[in-house]
Design a protein around this motif. Structure first.
Motif, PDB file in Angstrom:
ATOM      1  N   ALA A 105      52.942  35.309  55.922  1.00 11.88           N
ATOM      2  CA  ALA A 105      52.828  36.357  54.907  1.00 11.88           C
ATOM      3  C   ALA A 105      51.385  36.763  54.740  1.00 11.88           C
ATOM      4  O   ALA A 105      50.492  35.916  54.619  1.00 11.88           O
ATOM      5  CB  ALA A 105      53.383  35.868  53.579  1.00 11.88           C
ATOM      6  N   LEU A 106      51.133  38.053  54.735  1.00 10.72           N
ATOM      7  CA  LEU A 106      49.792  38.586  54.478  1.00 10.72           C
ATOM      8  C   LEU A 106      49.587  38.622  52.975  1.00 10.72           C
ATOM      9  O   LEU A 106      50.250  39.360  52.254  1.00 10.72           O
ATOM     10  CB  LEU A 106      49.668  39.973  55.098  1.00 10.72           C
ATOM     11  N   SER A 107      48.662  37.799  52.514  1.00 12.56           N
ATOM     12  CA  SER A 107      48.435  37.623  51.085  1.00 12.56           C
ATOM     13  C   SER A 107      47.001  37.996  50.737  1.00 12.56           C
ATOM     14  O   SER A 107      46.350  38.731  51.483  1.00 12.56           O
ATOM     15  CB  SER A 107      48.792  36.179  50.696  1.00 12.56           C
ATOM     16  N   ASP A 108      46.509  37.477  49.620  1.00 12.65           N
ATOM     17  CA  ASP A 108      45.257  37.970  49.062  1.00 12.65           C
ATOM     18  C   ASP A 108      44.454  36.829  48.454  1.00 12.65           C
ATOM     19  O   ASP A 108      45.033  35.864  47.935  1.00 12.65           O
ATOM     20  CB  ASP A 108      45.595  38.984  47.960  1.00 12.65           C
ATOM     21  N   TYR A 109      43.122  36.940  48.497  1.00 16.10           N
ATOM     22  CA  TYR A 109      42.283  36.004  47.752  1.00 16.10           C
ATOM     23  C   TYR A 109      42.712  36.041  46.279  1.00 16.10           C
ATOM     24  O   TYR A 109      42.919  37.116  45.710  1.00 16.10           O
ATOM     25  CB  TYR A 109      40.814  36.416  47.839  1.00 16.10           C
ATOM     26  N   GLY A 110      42.824  34.877  45.675  1.00 14.07           N
ATOM     27  CA  GLY A 110      43.210  34.804  44.272  1.00 14.07           C
ATOM     28  C   GLY A 110      44.702  34.699  44.050  1.00 14.07           C
ATOM     29  O   GLY A 110      45.150  34.668  42.897  1.00 14.07           O
ATOM     30  N   ALA A 111      45.497  34.607  45.126  1.00 11.34           N
ATOM     31  CA  ALA A 111      46.953  34.582  44.977  1.00 11.34           C
ATOM     32  C   ALA A 111      47.456  33.313  44.311  1.00 11.34           C
ATOM     33  O   ALA A 111      48.630  33.235  43.941  1.00 11.34           O
ATOM     34  CB  ALA A 111      47.631  34.759  46.340  1.00 11.34           C
ATOM     35  N   GLU A 112      46.585  32.322  44.151  1.00 13.06           N
ATOM     36  CA  GLU A 112      47.012  31.098  43.465  1.00 13.06           C
ATOM     37  C   GLU A 112      47.179  31.304  41.966  1.00 13.06           C
ATOM     38  O   GLU A 112      47.822  30.502  41.278  1.00 13.06           O
ATOM     39  CB  GLU A 112      46.018  29.966  43.729  1.00 13.06           C
ATOM     40  N   LEU A 140      48.387  33.887  54.795  1.00 15.14           N
ATOM     41  CA  LEU A 140      47.071  34.341  55.247  1.00 15.14           C
ATOM     42  C   LEU A 140      46.466  35.193  54.137  1.00 15.14           C
ATOM     43  O   LEU A 140      46.836  36.349  53.941  1.00 15.14           O
ATOM     44  CB  LEU A 140      47.190  35.136  56.546  1.00 15.14           C
ATOM     45  N   ARG A 141      45.531  34.607  53.421  1.00 18.87           N
ATOM     46  CA  ARG A 141      44.892  35.288  52.294  1.00 18.87           C
ATOM     47  C   ARG A 141      43.593  35.931  52.762  1.00 18.87           C
ATOM     48  O   ARG A 141      42.701  35.252  53.258  1.00 18.87           O
ATOM     49  CB  ARG A 141      44.600  34.296  51.163  1.00 18.87           C
ATOM     50  N   SER A 142      43.508  37.237  52.575  1.00 24.77           N
ATOM     51  CA  SER A 142      42.306  37.946  53.024  1.00 24.77           C
ATOM     52  C   SER A 142      41.492  38.421  51.837  1.00 24.77           C
ATOM     53  O   SER A 142      42.011  38.678  50.744  1.00 24.77           O
ATOM     54  CB  SER A 142      42.686  39.132  53.910  1.00 24.77           C
ATOM     55  N   ARG A 265      36.845  35.127  39.265  1.00 22.14           N
ATOM     56  CA  ARG A 265      38.132  34.438  39.435  1.00 22.14           C
ATOM     57  C   ARG A 265      38.738  34.650  40.818  1.00 22.14           C
ATOM     58  O   ARG A 265      39.631  33.913  41.227  1.00 22.14           O
ATOM     59  CB  ARG A 265      39.149  34.915  38.383  1.00 22.14           C
ATOM     60  N   ILE A 266      38.277  35.670  41.558  1.00 20.12           N
ATOM     61  CA  ILE A 266      38.865  35.990  42.859  1.00 20.12           C
ATOM     62  C   ILE A 266      37.969  35.437  43.957  1.00 20.12           C
ATOM     63  O   ILE A 266      36.883  35.961  44.220  1.00 20.12           O
ATOM     64  CB  ILE A 266      39.032  37.518  43.039  1.00 20.12           C
ATOM     65  N   ASP A 267      38.431  34.381  44.583  1.00 16.88           N
ATOM     66  CA  ASP A 267      37.646  33.771  45.649  1.00 16.88           C
ATOM     67  C   ASP A 267      38.566  32.863  46.464  1.00 16.88           C
ATOM     68  O   ASP A 267      39.770  32.801  46.214  1.00 16.88           O
ATOM     69  CB  ASP A 267      36.467  32.976  45.085  1.00 16.88           C
ATOM     70  N   VAL A 268      37.982  32.153  47.417  1.00 19.92           N
ATOM     71  CA  VAL A 268      38.734  31.205  48.226  1.00 19.92           C
ATOM     72  C   VAL A 268      39.217  30.050  47.347  1.00 19.92           C
ATOM     73  O   VAL A 268      38.455  29.535  46.523  1.00 19.92           O
ATOM     74  CB  VAL A 268      37.850  30.642  49.357  1.00 19.92           C
ATOM     75  N   GLU A 269      40.473  29.676  47.531  1.00 24.79           N
ATOM     76  CA  GLU A 269      40.965  28.449  46.902  1.00 24.79           C
ATOM     77  C   GLU A 269      40.552  27.296  47.831  1.00 24.79           C
ATOM     78  O   GLU A 269      41.311  26.826  48.672  1.00 24.79           O
ATOM     79  CB  GLU A 269      42.482  28.506  46.723  1.00 24.79           C
ATOM     80  N   ALA A 270      39.320  26.861  47.653  1.00 21.53           N
ATOM     81  CA  ALA A 270      38.651  26.044  48.668  1.00 21.53           C
ATOM     82  C   ALA A 270      39.352  24.734  48.980  1.00 21.53           C
ATOM     83  O   ALA A 270      39.356  24.279  50.125  1.00 21.53           O
ATOM     84  CB  ALA A 270      37.213  25.775  48.231  1.00 21.53           C
ATOM     85  N   HIS A 271      39.975  24.109  47.992  1.00 21.49           N
ATOM     86  CA  HIS A 271      40.528  22.774  48.221  1.00 21.49           C
ATOM     87  C   HIS A 271      41.850  22.797  48.979  1.00 21.49           C
ATOM     88  O   HIS A 271      42.323  21.744  49.408  1.00 21.49           O
ATOM     89  CB  HIS A 271      40.698  22.033  46.894  1.00 21.49           C
ATOM     90  N   VAL A 272      42.453  23.971  49.171  1.00 21.28           N
ATOM     91  CA  VAL A 272      43.716  24.025  49.920  1.00 21.28           C
ATOM     92  C   VAL A 272      43.645  24.937  51.139  1.00 21.28           C
ATOM     93  O   VAL A 272      44.529  24.897  51.990  1.00 21.28           O
ATOM     94  CB  VAL A 272      44.889  24.494  49.022  1.00 21.28           C
ATOM     95  N   SER A 273      42.622  25.730  51.234  1.00 20.30           N
ATOM     96  CA  SER A 273      42.596  26.785  52.254  1.00 20.30           C
ATOM     97  C   SER A 273      41.757  26.409  53.464  1.00 20.30           C
ATOM     98  O   SER A 273      40.650  25.886  53.334  1.00 20.30           O
ATOM     99  CB  SER A 273      42.048  28.078  51.639  1.00 20.30           C
ATOM    100  N   GLU A 274      42.289  26.698  54.662  1.00 21.19           N
ATOM    101  CA  GLU A 274      41.495  26.650  55.882  1.00 21.19           C
ATOM    102  C   GLU A 274      40.690  27.953  55.946  1.00 21.19           C
ATOM    103  O   GLU A 274      41.263  29.026  55.833  1.00 21.19           O
ATOM    104  CB  GLU A 274      42.391  26.570  57.113  1.00 21.19           C
TER     105      GLU A 274
END
Length: 303
Positions: A105-112, A140-142, A265-274
């Motif tokens: 799925a094509l997703s987005d930064y901040g989708a968490e 895939l969060r862009s 608030r919109i950034d990489v969810e660093a602890h779960v994301s490659e």
């Protein structure tokens, strides 16, 4: 068979092209047959589907071992959030009924985040709904797509001012070229890692973060015209978005998203994301966009 939903868009077309170059069978799904010629030219099987209709999506994904799912924000709809949620529900219903081995799925930064992020909350909804599908899932969060600046570039070229809702102008934010997202999506679809219980979350942005000042300087350099960035007061955001063609409810989604961006608030969810990084620079993307932008702005291209 790889099935690419939304194959006529920048991301989907690049994914389909990469998969075909690698020698794989691809079914390119479009909403209008008029969009199919470039995809047919690279050897894709073609399908026309209405993403709002589960039966139509089911026919399009029949026999797929992997599906790339795109749910575009319905820009022209009076209530784009409700329309996109319906589209998500229709697509997920089709996938749930006949789950392929892999869904990307094509997703987005901040989708968490479940709320408070405007349009991005719809990608949270997409990810949440897809968790009910019995497939290996990749989200895939862009970062913000570089070509989003196309909305304001014609006016910037005409008037020499690039309006920015990114506050302050020197705040760095992530961005990415759509073609890099499409290439990475194809790579992830081809990745033969063992199945995992939890969804795989992958983020992508360009190698360098930029500021609104960088965007204005890059546009000036590429266009050969003086361009200055202007921080648009929040009280004027709605008017700017309406002039760019967005309806009232769509504009509110963008405003909420920009508030979340500016609050960090919109950034990489660093602890779960490659984390992955695209190779395309802002200057390269703007140079590729310039012919259509200058035409829209009714100004001659610099030679």
């Amino acid at each position: 068979m790889f099935v690419i939903l939304g194959a006529a868009g920048h991301v989907g077309r690049m994914s389909a092209t990469a998969l075909r170059r690698a020698g794989h069978a691809v079914r390119a799904v479009v909403r209008d047959e008029k969009q199919s010629a470039p995809l047919a030219a690279i050897g894709c099987e073609l399908a026309v589907a209405d993403l709002n209709d589960a039966a139509s999506v089911a026919r399009a994904i029949d026999g797929a071992h992997a599906v790339q799912m795109l749910c575009p924000v319905p820009r022209a709809h009076a209530d784009p959030a409700a329309a996109m949620r319906h589209m998500i529900e229709s697509g997920v219903a089709a996938l749930r009924a006949a789950p392929p081995r892999h869904v990307l799925a094509l997703s987005d930064y901040g989708a968490e985040h479940p709320d408070g992020t405007g349009i991005t909350t719809l990608f949270h909804y997409l990810e949440t709904q897809l968790r009910t599908v019995d497939s290996q899932l990749t989200f895939l969060r862009s970062a913000e797509h570089m070509d989003n600046w196309a909305r304001v570039m014609p006016a910037a070229l005409e008037h020499g001012v690039l309006p920015s809702l990114h506050h302050p102008l020197d705040k760095r934010f992530p961005t990415v070229a759509a073609q890099d997202v499409g290439l990475l999506a194809a790579e992830l679809l081809l990745d033969a890692r063992p199945p995992r219980m939890a969804p795989r979350v992958v983020s992508i942005e360009s190698q360098e973060r930029v500021t609104a000042l960088d965007v204005a300087r890059t546009l000036a350099r590429v266009s050969g015209r003086p361009i200055a960035a202007r921080e648009v007061p929040r009280s004027e955001w709605a008017a700017v978005l309406h002039r760019a063609g967005l309806g009232e409810r769509h504009a509110r989604l963008i405003i909420e998203l920009c508030d979340a961006h500016n609050a960090g608030r919109i950034d990489v969810e660093a602890h779960v994301s490659e984390r992955r990084f695209g190779a395309t620079t802002l200057a390269q993307e703007f140079a590729a966009m310039m012919p259509r932008v200058t035409q829209a702005a009714h100004v001659p291209a610099v030679r």
